[in-house]
Design a protein around this motif. Structure first.
Motif, PDB file in Angstrom:
ATOM      1  N   GLY A  20       0.517  -1.430  -0.115  1.00 59.09           N
ATOM      2  CA  GLY A  20       0.071   0.154   0.069  1.00 59.09           C
ATOM      3  C   GLY A  20       0.609   0.666  -0.040  1.00 59.09           C
ATOM      4  N   LYS A  21       0.472   1.967   0.080  1.00 57.06           N
ATOM      5  CA  LYS A  21       1.155   3.288   0.600  1.00 57.06           C
ATOM      6  C   LYS A  21       1.879   3.829   1.366  1.00 57.06           C
ATOM      7  CE  LYS A  21      -2.503   6.499  -2.481  1.00 57.06           C
ATOM      8  NZ  LYS A  21      -3.232   7.118  -2.976  1.00 57.06           N
ATOM      9  N   GLY A  22       1.891   3.532   2.719  1.00 58.43           N
ATOM     10  CA  GLY A  22       2.623   3.134   3.477  1.00 58.43           C
ATOM     11  C   GLY A  22       1.755   2.571   4.877  1.00 58.43           C
ATOM     12  N   ILE A  23       2.094   2.144   5.470  1.00 60.50           N
ATOM     13  CA  ILE A  23       2.192   1.658   7.346  1.00 60.50           C
ATOM     14  C   ILE A  23       2.708   2.515   8.405  1.00 60.50           C
ATOM     15  CG2 ILE A  23       3.401   0.050   8.637  1.00 60.50           C
ATOM     16  CD1 ILE A  23       2.673  -1.374   6.264  1.00 60.50           C
ATOM     17  N   GLY A  24       1.926   2.027   8.816  1.00 61.83           N
ATOM     18  CA  GLY A  24       2.015   3.197  10.239  1.00 61.83           C
ATOM     19  C   GLY A  24       1.469   2.504  11.594  1.00 61.83           C
ATOM     20  N   VAL A  25       1.003   3.613  12.709  1.00 59.27           N
ATOM     21  CA  VAL A  25       0.785   3.253  13.912  1.00 59.27           C
ATOM     22  C   VAL A  25      -0.231   4.673  14.764  1.00 59.27           C
ATOM     23  CG1 VAL A  25       2.903   3.021  15.439  1.00 59.27           C
ATOM     24  CG2 VAL A  25       1.068   1.896  16.483  1.00 59.27           C
ATOM     25  N   VAL A  26      -0.851   4.499  15.822  1.00 53.68           N
ATOM     26  CA  VAL A  26      -1.215   5.406  16.310  1.00 53.68           C
ATOM     27  C   VAL A  26      -1.419   4.614  18.323  1.00 53.68           C
ATOM     28  CG1 VAL A  26      -2.951   6.193  17.517  1.00 53.68           C
ATOM     29  CG2 VAL A  26      -2.496   6.245  15.187  1.00 53.68           C
ATOM     30  N   VAL A  27      -0.363   5.518  18.981  1.00 52.71           N
ATOM     31  CA  VAL A  27       0.255   4.796  20.270  1.00 52.71           C
ATOM     32  C   VAL A  27      -0.558   6.412  21.191  1.00 52.71           C
ATOM     33  CG1 VAL A  27       1.585   4.705  21.416  1.00 52.71           C
ATOM     34  CG2 VAL A  27       2.353   4.434  18.952  1.00 52.71           C
ATOM     35  N   ASP A  63      12.884   3.553   5.250  1.00 54.04           N
ATOM     36  CA  ASP A  63      11.399   3.337   5.937  1.00 54.04           C
ATOM     37  C   ASP A  63      11.693   4.626   7.096  1.00 54.04           C
ATOM     38  OD1 ASP A  63      10.042   0.564   5.785  1.00 54.04           O
ATOM     39  OD2 ASP A  63      11.907  -0.563   6.650  1.00 54.04           O
ATOM     40  N   GLY A  64      11.866   5.488   6.486  1.00 60.75           N
ATOM     41  CA  GLY A  64      11.726   6.493   7.500  1.00 60.75           C
ATOM     42  C   GLY A  64      10.607   7.606   7.802  1.00 60.75           C
ATOM     43  N   VAL A  65      10.947   7.245   8.747  1.00 54.91           N
ATOM     44  CA  VAL A  65       9.627   7.732  10.056  1.00 54.91           C
ATOM     45  C   VAL A  65       9.424   9.087  10.499  1.00 54.91           C
ATOM     46  CG1 VAL A  65      10.385   8.055  12.154  1.00 54.91           C
ATOM     47  CG2 VAL A  65       7.712   7.651  12.107  1.00 54.91           C
ATOM     48  N   GLU A  66       7.346   9.402   9.982  1.00 57.04           N
ATOM     49  CA  GLU A  66       7.855  10.903  10.559  1.00 57.04           C
ATOM     50  C   GLU A  66       6.243  10.821  11.222  1.00 57.04           C
ATOM     51  OE1 GLU A  66       4.922  14.316   7.978  1.00 57.04           O
ATOM     52  OE2 GLU A  66       5.327  12.594   7.053  1.00 57.04           O
ATOM     53  N   ILE A  67       6.424  11.677  12.617  1.00 57.08           N
ATOM     54  CA  ILE A  67       5.665  12.061  13.438  1.00 57.08           C
ATOM     55  C   ILE A  67       4.120  12.577  13.201  1.00 57.08           C
ATOM     56  CG2 ILE A  67       4.859  12.382  16.055  1.00 57.08           C
ATOM     57  CD1 ILE A  67       7.758  11.561  16.098  1.00 57.08           C
ATOM     58  N   LEU A  68       3.497  12.281  13.319  1.00 56.72           N
ATOM     59  CA  LEU A  68       2.448  13.650  12.670  1.00 56.72           C
ATOM     60  C   LEU A  68       1.634  14.210  13.992  1.00 56.72           C
ATOM     61  CD1 LEU A  68       1.092  10.861  10.021  1.00 56.72           C
ATOM     62  CD2 LEU A  68       2.805  12.505  10.079  1.00 56.72           C
ATOM     63  N   SER A  69       1.082  13.492  14.879  1.00 64.57           N
ATOM     64  CA  SER A  69       1.049  13.991  15.966  1.00 64.57           C
ATOM     65  C   SER A  69       1.636  13.920  17.465  1.00 64.57           C
ATOM     66  CB  SER A  69      -0.870  13.676  15.829  1.00 64.57           C
ATOM     67  OG  SER A  69      -0.927  12.494  16.361  1.00 64.57           O
ATOM     68  N   GLY A  70       0.742  13.932  18.248  1.00 66.46           N
ATOM     69  CA  GLY A  70       0.895  13.981  19.499  1.00 66.46           C
ATOM     70  C   GLY A  70       2.291  14.099  20.091  1.00 66.46           C
ATOM     71  N   VAL A  71       3.053  15.215  19.812  1.00 66.65           N
ATOM     72  CA  VAL A  71       4.657  15.518  20.265  1.00 66.65           C
ATOM     73  C   VAL A  71       4.810  17.086  19.332  1.00 66.65           C
ATOM     74  CG1 VAL A  71       7.103  14.831  19.900  1.00 66.65           C
ATOM     75  CG2 VAL A  71       5.631  12.940  19.870  1.00 66.65           C
ATOM     76  N   PHE A  72       4.865  17.590  20.645  1.00 63.90           N
ATOM     77  CA  PHE A  72       5.475  18.878  20.507  1.00 63.90           C
ATOM     78  C   PHE A  72       6.220  19.715  20.814  1.00 63.90           C
ATOM     79  CE2 PHE A  72       4.547  23.343  22.458  1.00 63.90           C
ATOM     80  CZ  PHE A  72       4.720  24.261  20.854  1.00 63.90           C
ATOM     81  N   ILE A  81      -0.248   9.291  20.239  1.00 65.52           N
ATOM     82  CA  ILE A  81       1.073  10.221  18.915  1.00 65.52           C
ATOM     83  C   ILE A  81       1.193   8.824  17.479  1.00 65.52           C
ATOM     84  CG2 ILE A  81       4.202  10.105  19.303  1.00 65.52           C
ATOM     85  CD1 ILE A  81       3.533   9.375  21.455  1.00 65.52           C
ATOM     86  N   ALA A  82       0.831   9.553  16.050  1.00 65.85           N
ATOM     87  CA  ALA A  82       0.572   8.954  15.019  1.00 65.85           C
ATOM     88  C   ALA A  82       1.716   8.998  14.797  1.00 65.85           C
ATOM     89  CB  ALA A  82      -0.254   9.654  14.047  1.00 65.85           C
ATOM     90  N   MET A  83       2.606   8.047  13.891  1.00 65.09           N
ATOM     91  CA  MET A  83       3.545   7.769  12.976  1.00 65.09           C
ATOM     92  C   MET A  83       3.652   7.061  11.335  1.00 65.09           C
ATOM     93  SD  MET A  83       6.187   6.959  15.876  1.00 65.09           S
ATOM     94  CE  MET A  83       5.304   5.747  16.694  1.00 65.09           C
ATOM     95  N   VAL A 135       6.993  -1.292  15.138  1.00 64.44           N
ATOM     96  CA  VAL A 135       8.985  -1.208  15.761  1.00 64.44           C
ATOM     97  C   VAL A 135       8.616   0.419  16.104  1.00 64.44           C
ATOM     98  CG1 VAL A 135      10.960  -0.759  15.463  1.00 64.44           C
ATOM     99  CG2 VAL A 135       9.816  -3.193  15.117  1.00 64.44           C
ATOM    100  N   ALA A 136       7.682   0.756  16.076  1.00 61.75           N
ATOM    101  CA  ALA A 136       8.281   2.846  15.829  1.00 61.75           C
ATOM    102  C   ALA A 136       7.011   3.019  17.783  1.00 61.75           C
ATOM    103  CB  ALA A 136       7.318   3.342  14.803  1.00 61.75           C
ATOM    104  N   ALA A 137       5.711   2.097  17.244  1.00 62.50           N
ATOM    105  CA  ALA A 137       5.044   2.352  18.867  1.00 62.50           C
ATOM    106  C   ALA A 137       6.078   1.378  20.023  1.00 62.50           C
ATOM    107  CB  ALA A 137       4.537   1.571  18.743  1.00 62.50           C
ATOM    108  N   GLY A 138       7.160   0.308  19.529  1.00 56.34           N
ATOM    109  CA  GLY A 138       7.683  -0.104  20.721  1.00 56.34           C
ATOM    110  C   GLY A 138       8.731   1.309  21.046  1.00 56.34           C
ATOM    111  N   ALA A 139       9.801   1.461  19.890  1.00 52.74           N
ATOM    112  CA  ALA A 139      10.231   2.724  20.147  1.00 52.74           C
ATOM    113  C   ALA A 139       9.961   3.836  21.483  1.00 52.74           C
ATOM    114  CB  ALA A 139      11.580   3.406  18.837  1.00 52.74           C
TER     115      ALA A 139
END
Length: 376
Positions: A20-27, A63-72, A81-83, A135-139
């Motif tokens: 698909g276009k991408g992979i992600g997670v919401v924490v 596999d470059g990650v982008e944090i979309l929300s939840g961090v300021f 936290i959406a990544m 893995v992103a959430a585990g970090a």
């Protein structure tokens, strides 16, 4: 599709498909104020990234990650936290020949039976690429645990029948070889064995061992949410895992009570040899792997996850197609001859998420501690 959510207070939802276009997670549920940045997440994702060596798939993904929300301003806000990681190197055409054929060892048949159709491009949600979100959430979970003095470290214990020796064990050595084995000699033998498997167009499995250090006694619930039970679910939820052990594991079935029981004693030093303000209860051995009655006992949590051989192999295999006809298949594309090295960080991530969630749940276990917090 149910089953993409994990956790109770620290809860994650993974999404996305292999092609698909991408992979992600919401924490959701991460406490506010935790220092976190994309670079912290990227360090973990780089360890599971494809194309690192000839023993991993040649798929070229940054596999470059982008944090979309939840961090300021470098800290968590308490909001979800959406990544996201974008897929850049899909070759869906590699899978066109198998869109109507069930690959042995894969979820093709069972997925088709459950949903009536499947995303044949790399397995869709059944792909190992789904673990990017874990893995992103585990970090994030590892950063939370680190702030509490708790460390989660995983490594390759065995490749096929080749096991590390604890006489030559060095945790630092896992960074010096492509298999993340903490034993240089075992790693060299394992690499030679993998070369042989590749020449034969075959694959192999292995075992990942994980140690959680610094977890205090009292974490885990005594019935359905036992610490070891939750860790077992976390590990077996990883796609290629076929077995789980904690402590002595299956070897405990061959032991006697006199040898398997861990005797208690007192110590005046912590795990690093530093003096304590008062003596603490410790176990003299750790056959139980750090849990008693489903609750942490203050010693190291030691667990193992057994990974099956990579099912995608270039050798001919017998199978059946969607029309109910017997046929042969020879799988093409880019696949790992062994899953284990890239799965090491996935095991770390799932262990960290499980322990962090149970830590937060344990905050409400005792009235005196709740009173101490709100009466300050």
């Amino acid at each position: 599709m149910a089953g993409s959510v994990y956790g109770t207070l620290l809860k994650i939802t993974t999404w996305g498909e292999s092609h698909g276009k991408g992979i992600g997670v919401v924490v959701d549920g991460c406490p506010a104020g935790l220092s976190i940045a994309e670079a912290d997440i990227q360090t973990y994702l780089d360890r599971r990234r494809p194309g690192q060596s000839k023993f991993t798939t040649s798929r070229r993904e940054g596999d470059g990650v982008e944090i979309l929300s939840g961090v300021f301003e470098g800290r968590t806000t308490g909001a979800p936290i959406a990544m996201e990681v974008r897929n850049l190197d899909q070759r869906s055409q590699d899978y066109g020949a198998i869109k109507d054929v069930y690959r042995p060892g894969h979820a093709d048949y069972t997925f088709d039976e459950k949903y009536g159709f499947r995303d044949y491009r790399g397995g869709g949600r059944s792909s190992g690429r789904e673990t990017i979100g874990r893995v992103a959430a585990g970090a994030v979970a590892c950063k939370l645990l680190e702030s509490l003095g708790i460390a989660v470290s995983a490594y390759t214990r065995s490749v096929g029948a080749i096991e590390i020796s604890y006489d030559s064990f060095s945790m630092e050595e896992r960074w010096n070889n492509r298999l993340y084995m903490p034993d240089a000699q075992a790693a060299a033998r394992a690499e030679a064995y993998l070369e042989e498997m590749m020449a034969r167009k075959d694959s192999c499995g292995g075992v990942v061992e994980c140690v959680i250090r610094g977890l205090p006694a009292g974490i885990g619930e005594p019935v359905f949410d036992k610490l070891d039970g939750c860790l077992a679910k976390a590990m077996v939820s990883i796609g290629a895992v076929k077995g789980f052990e904690i402590g002595d594991g299956f070897a405990a079935a061959r032991a006697n009570g006199s040898g398997n029981n861990d005797s208690f004693g007192l110590t005046s030093e912590d795990l690093d040899g530093n003096p304590l303000m008062k003596e603490q209860i410790v176990k003299r051995t750790n056959h139980s792997g750090g849990t008693l009655g489903g609750i942490s006992d203050g010693s190291d949590i030691v667990l193992r996850a057994a990974f099956k051989p990579t099912p995608s192999i270039a050798s001919p295999q017998a199978t059946v197609n969607r029309q109910g006809e017997e046929t042969d298949i020879c799988i093409k594309g880019r696949h790992d001859p062994i899953i284990v090295p890239r799965a090491v960080v996935v095991v770390e991530a799932m262990a960290a998420l499980t322990v962090a969630d149970l830590l937060l749940l344990s905050m409400s276990s005792r009235l005196d501690r709740i009173q101490a917090f709100f009466n300050k």
